[in-house]
Motif scaffolding. Structure first.
Motif, PDB file in Angstrom:
ATOM      1  N   VAL A  79       4.226  -5.206  -2.600  1.00 18.65           N
ATOM      2  CA  VAL A  79       4.126  -5.192  -1.128  1.00 18.65           C
ATOM      3  C   VAL A  79       2.671  -5.239  -0.679  1.00 18.65           C
ATOM      4  O   VAL A  79       1.792  -4.668  -1.322  1.00 18.65           O
ATOM      5  CB  VAL A  79       4.774  -3.917  -0.519  1.00 18.65           C
ATOM      6  CG1 VAL A  79       6.266  -4.056  -0.397  1.00 18.65           C
ATOM      7  CG2 VAL A  79       4.425  -2.690  -1.312  1.00 18.65           C
ATOM      8  N   VAL A  80       2.446  -5.910   0.443  1.00 16.61           N
ATOM      9  CA  VAL A  80       1.090  -6.069   0.956  1.00 16.61           C
ATOM     10  C   VAL A  80       0.722  -4.936   1.907  1.00 16.61           C
ATOM     11  O   VAL A  80      -0.387  -4.416   1.900  1.00 16.61           O
ATOM     12  CB  VAL A  80       0.966  -7.413   1.703  1.00 16.61           C
ATOM     13  CG1 VAL A  80      -0.443  -7.593   2.226  1.00 16.61           C
ATOM     14  CG2 VAL A  80       1.352  -8.550   0.792  1.00 16.61           C
ATOM     15  N   ASP A  81       1.672  -4.564   2.751  1.00 18.81           N
ATOM     16  CA  ASP A  81       1.416  -3.489   3.705  1.00 18.81           C
ATOM     17  C   ASP A  81       2.758  -2.884   4.108  1.00 18.81           C
ATOM     18  O   ASP A  81       3.811  -3.301   3.625  1.00 18.81           O
ATOM     19  CB  ASP A  81       0.670  -4.010   4.934  1.00 18.81           C
ATOM     20  CG  ASP A  81       1.362  -5.217   5.561  1.00 18.81           C
ATOM     21  OD1 ASP A  81       2.605  -5.323   5.439  1.00 18.81           O
ATOM     22  OD2 ASP A  81       0.676  -6.045   6.165  1.00 18.81           O
ATOM     23  N   GLN A  82       2.697  -1.920   4.993  1.00 19.72           N
ATOM     24  CA  GLN A  82       3.916  -1.214   5.360  1.00 19.72           C
ATOM     25  C   GLN A  82       4.945  -2.111   6.034  1.00 19.72           C
ATOM     26  O   GLN A  82       6.141  -1.966   5.840  1.00 19.72           O
ATOM     27  CB  GLN A  82       3.571  -0.050   6.265  1.00 19.72           C
ATOM     28  CG  GLN A  82       4.445   1.153   5.965  1.00 19.72           C
ATOM     29  CD  GLN A  82       4.206   2.228   6.976  1.00 19.72           C
ATOM     30  OE1 GLN A  82       3.092   2.706   7.113  1.00 19.72           O
ATOM     31  NE2 GLN A  82       5.239   2.585   7.704  1.00 19.72           N
ATOM     32  N   GLU A  83       4.457  -3.058   6.795  1.00 22.64           N
ATOM     33  CA  GLU A  83       5.347  -4.019   7.458  1.00 22.64           C
ATOM     34  C   GLU A  83       6.134  -4.805   6.411  1.00 22.64           C
ATOM     35  O   GLU A  83       7.317  -5.082   6.562  1.00 22.64           O
ATOM     36  CB  GLU A  83       4.494  -4.979   8.291  1.00 22.64           C
ATOM     37  CG  GLU A  83       5.157  -5.474   9.553  1.00 22.64           C
ATOM     38  CD  GLU A  83       4.144  -6.282  10.356  1.00 22.64           C
ATOM     39  OE1 GLU A  83       4.307  -7.505  10.396  1.00 22.64           O
ATOM     40  OE2 GLU A  83       3.193  -5.679  10.894  1.00 22.64           O
TER      41      GLU A  83
END
Ligand code: MN
Ligand code: MN
Length: 324
Positions: A79-83
């Motif tokens: 995953v790149v970020d929380q989104e």
């Protein structure tokens, strides 16, 4: 960079929800970049991750105390970020997305009291109890396998089936009063609400008649690695009964050492990634899966990180089936 080029690059990054996967090196390290929640009494999530950096229960190679850290590190690539985490995970073969919109928290690590394992285990039990009281699904990152006992004793259920993936039976006695990484399943079976134990993936010369006898005495089923290789996953699933509640304990040495070398006790002839993934996801149709631990990740033996990478993928596969 020209503004036009930047716009093109930005456009490329956004096309069809493209993931900029692989930026494992960036950001603060939490499991799948989930928000770090320190006050467990205020948890308001579907899935709560807790690390237990404890390996005083090992008999062979120590180092599983670095397991939670290693699993977090290798989870960052997914995953790149929380989104991105909110968006869930896409599977090419089914053209489906799982875990979309699920709320996660990384609760950090349980506080370990060196040389006082019973105090550490009390802390583990109380943390898991709090997670359960907040109606979150616990994902426990070990630690050696002894930590499964203080986790499972936190449950307050009328009945529970424990499905235990491991090259080893882990039903040895050990010295009276002890809890080490070869005895957790025996201790777990003594809990009054644990009605059934199913061992999956045993093999190798470390298992002995004494452990088999102990497993028989607690009424456990044993589905060996060789049986799964010869008769298949579907046959293995037919040997597992339905249950009201299911707890999954995954010792990464159930997989073949070629894919999970980062563990303390290697046994040749282990399960493949797809065998374990298929078994885990099929378990969700046997009853309500209420918790998972992943234990015995020992990164010193695997500088490549493939052990943790594989384990993280298996966690996502199981949760995807549970939260379907
Ligand atoms: Mn084990
Ligand atoms: Mn094992």
């Amino acid at each position: 960079m020209t503004r036009k080029l930047a716009a093109i690059l930005m456009g490329l990054a956004l096309v069809g929800g493209t993931r900029l996967a692989g930026q494992q090196y960036a950001g603060i390290r939490t499991f799948l970049r989930a928000p770090h929640v320190t006050d467990l009494t205020r948890l308001d999530v579907d899935i709560a991750v807790l690390g237990i950096p404890f390996d005083e229960g090992t008999t062979a190679v120590p180092g599983a105390r670095y397991g939670p850290r290693e699993l977090r590190e290798n989870s960052m690539e997914y995953v790149v970020d929380q989104e991105d985490l909110d968006d869930g995970f896409y599977y090419i073969d089914t053209d489906k997305r799982v875990l979309k919109g699920r709320r996660w928290a990384d609760c950090g690590d349980a506080r370990v009291a060196p040389t006082l394992p019973s105090r550490t285990f009390e802390k583990v039990t109380s943390s898991v109890r709090t997670i359960l009281s907040r109606k979150a699904f616990p994902v426990i990152l070990g630690g050696d396998h002894s930590i499964s006992f203080p986790v499972v004793r936190a449950y307050d259920l009328p009945s529970l089936m424990v499905v235990h993936f491991d090259a080893h039976l882990d039903t040895w006695d050990g010295p009276p009063g002890s809890l080490y990484h070869a005895s957790p399943i025996r201790r777990i079976a003594e809990l009054p609400f644990v009605k059934k134990v199913v061992h999956v993936g045993q093999r190798g010369l470390a298992n002995d008649g004494g452990a088999v006898e102990n497993s028989r005495r607690i009424g456990a089923s044993i589905i060996t690695s060789e049986q799964i290789h010869r008769k298949g996953v579907e046959w293995a699933m037919s040997q597992i009964p339905q249950a009201e509640n299911i707890y999954v304990s995954l010792d990464v040495d159930v997989l073949d050492p070629s894919i999970t070398p980062g563990t303390g006790t290697w046994e040749p002839g282990g399960l493949t990634f797809y065998q374990v993934s298929d078994l885990l996801t099929a378990l969700a149709s046997k009853g309500k899966v209420v918790g998972l631990d992943v234990v015995e990740v020992t990164p010193d033996r695997d500088p490549s990180g493939r052990t943790a990478q594989t384990a993280v993928r298996l966690i996502i596969d199981l949760l995807g089936a549970v939260f379907h």
